[in-house]
Write a protein that holds these residues in place. Sequence first.
Motif, PDB file in Angstrom:
ATOM      1  N   ASP A  91       0.813  -1.336   0.410  1.00 36.96           N
ATOM      2  CA  ASP A  91      -0.277  -0.002   0.239  1.00 36.96           C
ATOM      3  C   ASP A  91       0.808   1.295   0.354  1.00 36.96           C
ATOM      4  OD1 ASP A  91      -2.209  -1.538  -0.202  1.00 36.96           O
ATOM      5  OD2 ASP A  91      -2.936  -1.335   2.158  1.00 36.96           O
ATOM      6  N   PHE A  94       2.462   1.633  -4.149  1.00 36.11           N
ATOM      7  CA  PHE A  94       1.412   1.696  -4.281  1.00 36.11           C
ATOM      8  C   PHE A  94       0.889   3.906  -3.886  1.00 36.11           C
ATOM      9  CE2 PHE A  94      -2.572   2.388  -6.047  1.00 36.11           C
ATOM     10  CZ  PHE A  94      -2.987   2.326  -6.725  1.00 36.11           C
ATOM     11  N   ALA A  95       1.025   4.082  -2.652  1.00 36.51           N
ATOM     12  CA  ALA A  95       0.934   5.144  -2.916  1.00 36.51           C
ATOM     13  C   ALA A  95       2.042   6.234  -3.196  1.00 36.51           C
ATOM     14  CB  ALA A  95       0.981   5.298  -1.070  1.00 36.51           C
ATOM     15  N   GLN A  96       3.082   6.200  -3.000  1.00 37.75           N
ATOM     16  CA  GLN A  96       4.528   6.531  -3.434  1.00 37.75           C
ATOM     17  C   GLN A  96       4.042   6.647  -5.302  1.00 37.75           C
ATOM     18  OE1 GLN A  96       7.588   4.360  -1.821  1.00 37.75           O
ATOM     19  NE2 GLN A  96       8.043   6.239  -0.695  1.00 37.75           N
ATOM     20  N   ILE A  97       3.157   5.700  -5.978  1.00 32.30           N
ATOM     21  CA  ILE A  97       3.737   5.992  -7.302  1.00 32.30           C
ATOM     22  C   ILE A  97       2.083   7.004  -7.573  1.00 32.30           C
ATOM     23  CG2 ILE A  97       2.635   4.643  -9.689  1.00 32.30           C
ATOM     24  CD1 ILE A  97       4.173   2.035  -7.982  1.00 32.30           C
ATOM     25  N   GLU A  98       1.233   7.051  -6.706  1.00 32.06           N
ATOM     26  CA  GLU A  98       0.021   7.915  -7.002  1.00 32.06           C
ATOM     27  C   GLU A  98       0.462   9.208  -6.595  1.00 32.06           C
ATOM     28  OE1 GLU A  98      -3.850   5.040  -6.047  1.00 32.06           O
ATOM     29  OE2 GLU A  98      -3.577   6.476  -4.361  1.00 32.06           O
ATOM     30  N   VAL A 101       2.463  10.544  -9.727  1.00 34.36           N
ATOM     31  CA  VAL A 101       1.346  10.758 -11.229  1.00 34.36           C
ATOM     32  C   VAL A 101       1.223  11.632 -10.811  1.00 34.36           C
ATOM     33  CG1 VAL A 101      -0.862   9.229 -12.130  1.00 34.36           C
ATOM     34  CG2 VAL A 101       0.828   7.656 -11.713  1.00 34.36           C
ATOM     35  N   LEU A 102       0.613  11.784  -9.231  1.00 36.55           N
ATOM     36  CA  LEU A 102      -0.016  13.153  -9.648  1.00 36.55           C
ATOM     37  C   LEU A 102       0.326  14.578  -9.804  1.00 36.55           C
ATOM     38  CD1 LEU A 102      -2.428  12.795  -6.521  1.00 36.55           C
ATOM     39  CD2 LEU A 102      -2.749  12.929  -8.343  1.00 36.55           C
TER      40      LEU A 102
END
Length: 210
Positions: A91, A94-98, A101-102
């Motif tokens: 999690d 994936f939050a780092q990837i999000e 992306v932002l």
Amino acid sequence: MGNVFGRIERPSRVTEQDRAILQLKQQRDKLKQYQRKLTVQLEKERLLAKQLLKDGRKERALLLLKKKRYQDQLLDKTETQISNLERVVQDLEFAQIEVKVLEGLKIGNDCLKKMHEALSIEEIERIMEETQDAVEYQKQIDEMLAGSLSQEDEEAVLAELEAIAQISSVLKDEDVKLPEVPNEPLPPVPELKKERKPAEVEQDGEILLA
């Protein structure tokens, strides 16, 4: 001799999220090591209980199996904790990837905003009008040329185009030979005879040419 200017500290690229993920992975690895160790120990105790029963030591074997049962429960809890840690790590990653992306979307939106500011609506409309005017002008020229040429002129133009294409094809296929430069020396240039000037003779006070 120490550094006169001191050591320049560069900002660390490791974020708090990276440190948290690293700690969670270390805890997960320790649990896995404990899990492997406990699995080996349980197998040994199972074989020992089997040997005790074989030797007739039933009470001792029963006590060992109770201990093994408790350790089996610890093993199940360890497996659950490992699964929870892996889920938290996934999690966070994936939050780092999000977040990245932002950030990319934000940069893209800022670039689009600057481009829109550089090209105003009036500028876009002007460019479109100029483009449309150029298209209409070219269309008018095409219509004028199409109407001014007769059928015979059209055939003559096509024939001339075909002749030029054939000449270009022939020149491309055949090698054009240039005259060779002579290797022999050139003959000497004859010298020009100098004209003799007439001699001057003085007679009776007059100058005569001889």
